[in-house]
Design an enzyme around this catalytic site. Structure first.
Site, PDB file in Angstrom:
ATOM      1  N   SER A 189      64.508  34.023  21.942  1.00 45.51           N
ATOM      2  CA  SER A 189      63.125  33.584  21.741  1.00 45.51           C
ATOM      3  C   SER A 189      62.260  33.985  22.935  1.00 45.51           C
ATOM      4  O   SER A 189      61.107  34.405  22.771  1.00 45.51           O
ATOM      5  CB  SER A 189      63.073  32.074  21.517  1.00 45.51           C
ATOM      6  OG  SER A 189      63.818  31.707  20.385  1.00 45.51           O
ATOM      7  N   ASP A 190      62.805  33.868  24.130  1.00 40.77           N
ATOM      8  CA  ASP A 190      62.105  34.354  25.326  1.00 40.77           C
ATOM      9  C   ASP A 190      61.906  35.864  25.251  1.00 40.77           C
ATOM     10  O   ASP A 190      60.820  36.387  25.538  1.00 40.77           O
ATOM     11  CB  ASP A 190      62.914  34.021  26.580  1.00 40.77           C
ATOM     12  CG  ASP A 190      62.738  32.597  27.052  1.00 40.77           C
ATOM     13  OD1 ASP A 190      61.709  31.979  26.725  1.00 40.77           O
ATOM     14  OD2 ASP A 190      63.638  32.089  27.744  1.00 40.77           O
TER      15      ASP A 190
END
Length: 430
Positions: A189-190
């Site tokens: 997600s980062d």
């Protein structure tokens, strides 16, 4: 000379973003990855760090890069901070915030990942800085964005993987040993958000080129991860069925999963009926290819369990290397499940220059993962190894703001800025 050393030893090309100035007020991973991409493509990136502490990931070890210093940097820090200069400024002080506003006035891009509204009290928010520099592209990276009911919450990759639905489709299916939701083994997600931020910044640069206008870009981890639910989300939107965990199987394509051979696991990925028939021929199971239940992918998907049991039996006696070689010869997509050590020694990865060796200002060598895009006329470059904390503070303040040595020393004495401590290795060589 190996490809990685040859690439690192050559004189870096200016890069397509040469001449752009980036002020990087971010830390950890998502936003630092975005600014590293800009740096790889030639932009000048000033990494603003807290004196005495720096980016949180400098301490996220072990392992640490042992270089003889009292506080060596952790391996994690090196993944997203090359091609940057470290400037240690405490912008919680009025003097430090004023220095950053002056730097922002001459910047093209500013990237930050503080909580929504967190920089306003220092006069470093988008509205203030765009008023002083209307051409500035200001990119905010947060967990949930600048608007909406969750805007003030802190967001972390693990939470986003769960909240976005990603973990609901990752892991062994119910009824199997080890069943249950599980996060992906990388902070995806980062990473996705960092990539989207870089793409958005490049789009904003194009808009500025035509209009002269800067803008405030709002990138959120949750938005980015939801956008990458792709086929799983569309399966639900079109078919109405909630996707479920399938382990290593594919929700739409069969056979597309791992199988056990006599000595290891391999991956089989048949994306077409032709590839499926070639696999059956190779395994001596033409009867499966001829079975009307399995003639199309739709049929194979409906009869997934029956087909996979038969394929597993046919694959089990093979040795992994022999079967993969035979599959490659027959045009059937497949591959091994490599460990990180194996992939970083893979001849294809090395031939593509995906490992690069860089040297810090003290001479310490560090190997990094390279930039994956190939731009023959404007390639990425590896100019600056991830810097030591405050390594460039004095030089940047002198170059960018014209501060004299006495002014810089006064700021250091007052605790507004920090300069890099002398490094033992450099002192010994001197």
């Amino acid at each position: 000379m190996t490809p990685e050393r040859d690439a690192a030893a050559s004189t870096p090309a200016p890069g397509p973003l040469h001449g752009l100035k980036v002020l990087d007020l971010s830390r950890v991973l998502a936003a630092p990855l975005a600014t590293q991409i800009l740096g790889d493509l030639g932009a000048e990136v000033l990494k603003i760090e807290q004196p005495g502490r720096g980016d949180d990931t400098r301490g996220w070890g072990p392992p640490f890069l042992e270089d003889g210093s009292e506080r060596p940097d952790a391996a994690y820090y090196f993944c997203a901070n090359r091609n940057k200069r470290s400037v240690a400024i405490d912008f919680a002080t009025a003097e430090g915030a004023a220095l950053l506003r002056r730097l922002a006035a001459g910047a093209d891009i500013l990237v930050e990942n503080f909580r929504t509204g967190g920089l306003a009290r220092h006069g470093l928010d988008a509205a203030t800085l765009l008023r002083d520099n209307p051409r500035l592209i200001y990119c905010s990276v947060t967990g949930f964005g600048q608007t909406g009911p969750y805007a003030t919450r802190g967001g972390y990759d693990f939470l986003i993987q769960g909240m976005s639905g990603l973990m609901s489709v990752t892991g062994r299916p119910e009824g199997e040993p080890g069943a249950g939701p599980i996060k992906v083994g990388l902070p995806v997600s980062d990473l996705f958000t960092g990539l989207y931020a870089a793409v958005s910044i490049l789009a904003a640069l194009r808009h500025r080129e035509r209009s002269g206008e800067g803008q405030h870009i709002d990138c959120a981890l949750l938005d980015s991860q939801v956008s990458l639910l792709v086929n799983q989300a569309m399966n639900y939107l079109v078919g109405g069925e909630v996707p479920r965990r399938l382990g290593n199987a594919h929700p739409n394509v069969v056979p597309y999963r791992d199988f056990a051979t006599s000595d290891d696991y391999i991956l089989v990925a048949c994306g077409s009926d032709t590839q499926f028939r070639a696999l059956c021929r190779l395994l001596g199971r033409d009867d499966l290819a001829a079975d009307p239940r399995f003639a199309t992918n739709a049929g194979r998907s409906r009869e997934r369990r029956a087909l996979e049991v038969e394929l597993a039996r046919a694959i089990a006696p093979w040795r992994a290397a022999e079967l993969l070689a035979a599959m490659a010869e027959a045009g059937v997509p497949g591959g091994p499940i490599n460990g990180v050590d194996q992939v970083l020694e893979d001849p294809q990865v090395l031939a593509r220059g995906m490992l690069q060796e860089m040297r810090r200002d003290d001479g310490t060598a560090v190997r990094v993962i390279g930039f994956p895009g190939r731009l023959p006329r404007s390639p990425a470059s590896y100019r600056l190894a991830p810097p030591r904390l405050g390594q460039d503070t004095g030089a940047v303040l002198a170059e960018a703001l014209g501060l004299a040595a006495a002014e810089i020393e006064a700021l250091r004495t007052a605790g507004v800025i920090a300069l890099a401590e002398p490094h033992p290795a450099r002192e010994r060589s001197a």
